[in-house]
Motif scaffolding. Structure first.
Motif, PDB file in Angstrom:
ATOM      1  N   THR A  44       0.843  -1.190   0.000  1.00 44.82           N
ATOM      2  CA  THR A  44       0.000   0.000   0.000  1.00 44.82           C
ATOM      3  C   THR A  44       0.882   1.246   0.000  1.00 44.82           C
ATOM      4  O   THR A  44       1.922   1.282   0.651  1.00 44.82           O
ATOM      5  N   CYS A  75      -0.890   4.633  -0.367  1.00 43.21           N
ATOM      6  CA  CYS A  75      -1.715   5.766   0.028  1.00 43.21           C
ATOM      7  C   CYS A  75      -3.103   5.247   0.386  1.00 43.21           C
ATOM      8  O   CYS A  75      -3.582   4.300  -0.237  1.00 43.21           O
ATOM      9  N   SER A  76      -3.729   5.868   1.374  1.00 41.12           N
ATOM     10  CA  SER A  76      -5.070   5.435   1.759  1.00 41.12           C
ATOM     11  C   SER A  76      -5.771   6.547   2.513  1.00 41.12           C
ATOM     12  O   SER A  76      -5.131   7.462   3.041  1.00 41.12           O
ATOM     13  N   GLU A  96      -4.429   2.963  -2.509  1.00 39.17           N
ATOM     14  CA  GLU A  96      -3.591   2.734  -3.687  1.00 39.17           C
ATOM     15  C   GLU A  96      -2.548   1.702  -3.310  1.00 39.17           C
ATOM     16  O   GLU A  96      -1.956   1.778  -2.229  1.00 39.17           O
ATOM     17  N   ARG A 106      -9.051   1.715 -10.548  1.00 39.51           N
ATOM     18  CA  ARG A 106      -8.211   2.374 -11.548  1.00 39.51           C
ATOM     19  C   ARG A 106      -6.870   1.648 -11.592  1.00 39.51           C
ATOM     20  O   ARG A 106      -6.269   1.367 -10.555  1.00 39.51           O
ATOM     21  N   PHE A 110      -7.396   9.811  -6.824  1.00 37.07           N
ATOM     22  CA  PHE A 110      -6.532   8.630  -6.849  1.00 37.07           C
ATOM     23  C   PHE A 110      -6.498   8.110  -8.276  1.00 37.07           C
ATOM     24  O   PHE A 110      -7.464   8.223  -9.014  1.00 37.07           O
ATOM     25  N   GLY A 111      -5.375   7.481  -8.619  1.00 36.74           N
ATOM     26  CA  GLY A 111      -5.217   6.956  -9.972  1.00 36.74           C
ATOM     27  C   GLY A 111      -4.650   8.028 -10.895  1.00 36.74           C
ATOM     28  O   GLY A 111      -4.321   9.135 -10.473  1.00 36.74           O
ATOM     29  N   TYR A 171       0.162  -0.016 -10.382  1.00 38.78           N
ATOM     30  CA  TYR A 171      -0.529   0.718  -9.330  1.00 38.78           C
ATOM     31  C   TYR A 171      -2.028   0.500  -9.507  1.00 38.78           C
ATOM     32  O   TYR A 171      -2.576   0.755 -10.583  1.00 38.78           O
ATOM     33  N   SER A 187      -5.699   1.486  -7.793  1.00 38.12           N
ATOM     34  CA  SER A 187      -6.456   2.297  -6.845  1.00 38.12           C
ATOM     35  C   SER A 187      -7.845   1.698  -6.714  1.00 38.12           C
ATOM     36  O   SER A 187      -8.503   1.437  -7.722  1.00 38.12           O
TER      37      SER A 187
END
Length: 201
Positions: free
Chosen positions: A68, A70-71, A92, A116, A143-144, A172, A174
């Protein structure tokens, strides 16, 4: 006083990681507060307080082969600035195993999540970003979206060359709840299922 750079000890830990599994374990340790700094994030700061309840799911994902990056939780509240803030629960992840990626994407889409997919590699999939946070109804963060060389350098400056290359060949992903606010917190239960061992007959 927090120094504005990563300690030598932390830098050595990240640069010595050789596999995605080791990278995931280090990210889990940072989430749990065992490591002060992580690549691509403000040095000597841990996860934001609003994500504290997400740590068990995030660490389990990191130890299950997903990393991970980002969240955020699903929120709807008045901010300190007087504006009305709404967030979609979102995460993400970097995924280097195609089987794990398929499992993640299929589970998320089956549950109605927004997904995404973005590759750093030239010619890879580049989905459009999705808005995850609004302030007074205006888009604030997403995000994405396309990932370029500069993004990768900012995200993973401390990794050794071989692991950096491995991560760069990953994807990646998301995953975003379609709902704004607490209703979207169902995302974390869906993701928790991915960390459980597959059932055998």
């Amino acid at each position: 006083m927090r120094l504005p750079w990563m300690s030598r000890a932390d830098r050595r830990r990240w640069s010595s990681a050789r596999t995605v599994a080791e990278l995931g374990e280090l990210m889990a340790l940072w989430l749990e507060g065992e490591i002060a700094s992580r690549p691509g994030y403000q040095p000597r700061f841990g996860p934001d307080e609003e994500t504290a309840h997400l740590v068990p799911v995030l660490t389990a994902l990191c130890r299950a082969g997903y990393v991970t990056t980002c969240s955020q939780p699903g929120l709807a509240e008045l901010g300190f600035d007087g504006r009305w803030w709404e967030q979609r629960a979102a995460v993400e992840l970097v995924v280097t195993d195609p089987a794990l990626q398929r499992r993640l994407v299929e589970a998320a889409r089956a549950a109605g999540m927004l997904v995404r997919v973005n590759d750093y590699r030239r010619g890879g999939v580049q989905d459009q970003p999705v808005i995850v946070t609004t302030a007074d109804g205006e888009p604030f963060t997403a995000f994405g979206g396309r990932i370029g060389r500069a993004d990768m350098r900012i995200q993973w400056p401390e990794l050794g060359r071989q692991l950096y290359a491995r991560v760069a060949r990953g994807t990646y992903v998301s995953v975003v709840a379609p709902e704004y606010g607490p209703a979207g917190e169902r995302l974390w239960g869906i993701l928790a299922l991915l960390t459980e061992a597959p059932q055998t007959c």
